[in-house]
Design a protein around this motif. Sequence first.
Motif, PDB file in Angstrom:
ATOM      1  N   GLN A   1      -3.890   8.041  -4.858  1.00 33.86           N
ATOM      2  CA  GLN A   1      -4.790   9.071  -5.391  1.00 33.86           C
ATOM      3  C   GLN A   1      -4.783  10.292  -4.484  1.00 33.86           C
ATOM      4  OE1 GLN A   1      -8.945   7.649  -3.768  1.00 33.86           O
ATOM      5  NE2 GLN A   1      -8.451   6.512  -5.605  1.00 33.86           N
TER       6      GLN A   1
ATOM      7  N   GLY B   1      -5.309  -0.842   0.703  1.00 40.88           N
ATOM      8  CA  GLY B   1      -6.275   0.248   0.727  1.00 40.88           C
ATOM      9  C   GLY B   1      -5.574   1.571   1.004  1.00 40.88           C
TER      10      GLY B   1
ATOM     11  N   GLU C   1      -3.639   2.531  -1.978  1.00 46.13           N
ATOM     12  CA  GLU C   1      -4.557   3.078  -2.969  1.00 46.13           C
ATOM     13  C   GLU C   1      -4.858   4.543  -2.652  1.00 46.13           C
ATOM     14  OE1 GLU C   1      -8.922   1.910  -4.531  1.00 46.13           O
ATOM     15  OE2 GLU C   1      -7.902   0.381  -3.357  1.00 46.13           O
ATOM     16  N   PHE C   2      -5.099   4.817  -1.355  1.00 41.70           N
ATOM     17  CA  PHE C   2      -5.407   6.163  -0.888  1.00 41.70           C
ATOM     18  C   PHE C   2      -4.257   7.114  -1.210  1.00 41.70           C
ATOM     19  CE2 PHE C   2      -5.518   9.509   2.330  1.00 41.70           C
ATOM     20  CZ  PHE C   2      -6.846   9.892   2.274  1.00 41.70           C
TER      21      PHE C   2
END
Lengths: 313, 301
Positions: free
Chosen positions: A19, A12, A15-16
């Motif tokens: 982006q 997670g 992923e953060f």
Amino acid sequence: MKKEKKAGARSGWKEFLNQKDLQLMVLPALICIILFNIAPLFGLQIAFKDYKLNLGIWESPWAGFKHFEAIFSDTNIADVLINTLGLSFIKGFVTIPLPIIFALLLNEVTHSAFKRTVQTISYFPYFLSWSVVALMATSWFSPQSGFINSFLTGTGILEKPYFFLGEAGAFWWISVFLDVWKNIGYSSIIYMAAMSGVDQEVMEAAVIDGAGRFRRIWHVTIPAILPTIMIMLILNVGNLLKGGSNFDISYNLGNVLNQSRSEILDTYVLKIGITMARFSYATAIGLLQSVVSAILLVTANTVSKITTNESFF
Amino acid sequence: MKQKAERKLWQKFDVFSVIIYVLLAVIAFSMLFPFWNAVVLSFNEGRDAQMGGIYFWPRKFTLSNYEQVFHTPDIWRAFFVSILRTVLGTLTTLIVTPMFAYALSKPHLKFRKFYMGIMLVSMYFNGGMIPTYLVVKGLNLINNFWVYIVMWMFNAFYATIFLSFYRGLPASLFESAKIDGAGEGTIFLKIATPLSKPTMAAIGLFVAVNHWNAWQDNLLYMKNEAWNTLSFLFVKMIKAQESLEGLAAQTGVSELSKLSSVSSTTIQLATMMVAVIPIICVYPFVQKHFASGMMIGAIKG
């Protein structure tokens, strides 16, 4: 199990980071919201505290419901409430139907140049600042140079010029007049938009069935704008204690002579809070005002949902 | 558009049509006349205006009110403060708000639901006048020019308009750019922003008009007279005159109010025109946009 969760958290995070350009685009707005919307919400706690400038919002000592109790023994509150509710009720009876009637009239106009001219003129005052409108009002109502007094004395309706802005009894009507003058055109747009959605075939069918102008308006046009009218009514009930333009008018045109009828909750909070620096008490008034407004809004919405099946949320 | 609208079956011209046209003409006149009267007074000699009876045309035409206005440094200063806040304020809003909306239009954005929620909260709840004032004070923004800018940078209603616009763009537009190796920032600047030009223009006009007209933030957060905006000057003029008139009424000396407001009404109205002329200039463009119903979508929510 634990390992899986950790791996999930890590992906997670990954992923953060992946982006981060998107997240950076969110950031400035997020800071604005937190500073100017969320932080003041936490600041509401001073309604239950004795706010001290040197201690700040968090460190000031708790005071319970002291400030709310004080509201009920405040001798000014009765007048302020009467003015707030009185202005809202009168405006509700005037500023909701008038734009609807105006839109219905405009909708009957077939001459497009005439229609456009009327629209252009009537929308214009909405784009002027309330401070500009208030300044013009002091000129219109002036006992010396104002055209209203000139007209009334010229035609013999009044014997001598009347100082409208210095008369408490005249203030509500001045406020209603200015609100209508500034907003009637703009408020009618939403109904014009709803009317343009009326199915032309339904209109033709009504005419073939022998419906005249009034039956057509009553049975075809009004039902088409009814949902919009209901939403405007609900919002208006929710605004009984706040009243969009009331602060602009009451602050600018309220003075020592008419203040018994011009002082409303918002100007009172400003006076108590900013001018007299009684922050906790002013916040308590503001908080009570918001809570009652929210209850009114939800109640109006529920009543409307049950009776007409139209609702705002 | 130019040709006359085709008359529909039910739109016959009868006696009621005449009544409707007359009624609308009366409404339009009563909307226009008070404003016109203020314009007329601003061109009339001050002392003469105090005698009343001026309706449609100046009785003693003069440009001296405007000359006075142009020779008042305070008005010039306020005018430039207003221009500065309008330009900077509009630009920053048109950066911060669409950027946020663009990121939120991506379904894979992490914490998207949280951002959405916080935006909705900001739409329907606020702390009210005093807590907001205390926060602004805590941020050292009292008597600071930037208070005019930062509090307006994000607007949730405009964000929802941008959001629905970006959502309506076909995903294929962005995919090809991504394959070419463009980052989201580049895609936003080079693809999404040029496409959103009409939306930007419409919202920009509304933001600019709101900035130009704002006076409450000046009243609450700016005590430094040097940074007064033009809109706030009128509030000060009204207050100054009111206190004099109040004094006159209390002391019963009616000459006092006459004396003090001699020529001042006409000069005030001339100053007002300086604030109104820019609005008149952008009005045709603003009207074009809101008549299309775009801003109404925002009201409906």
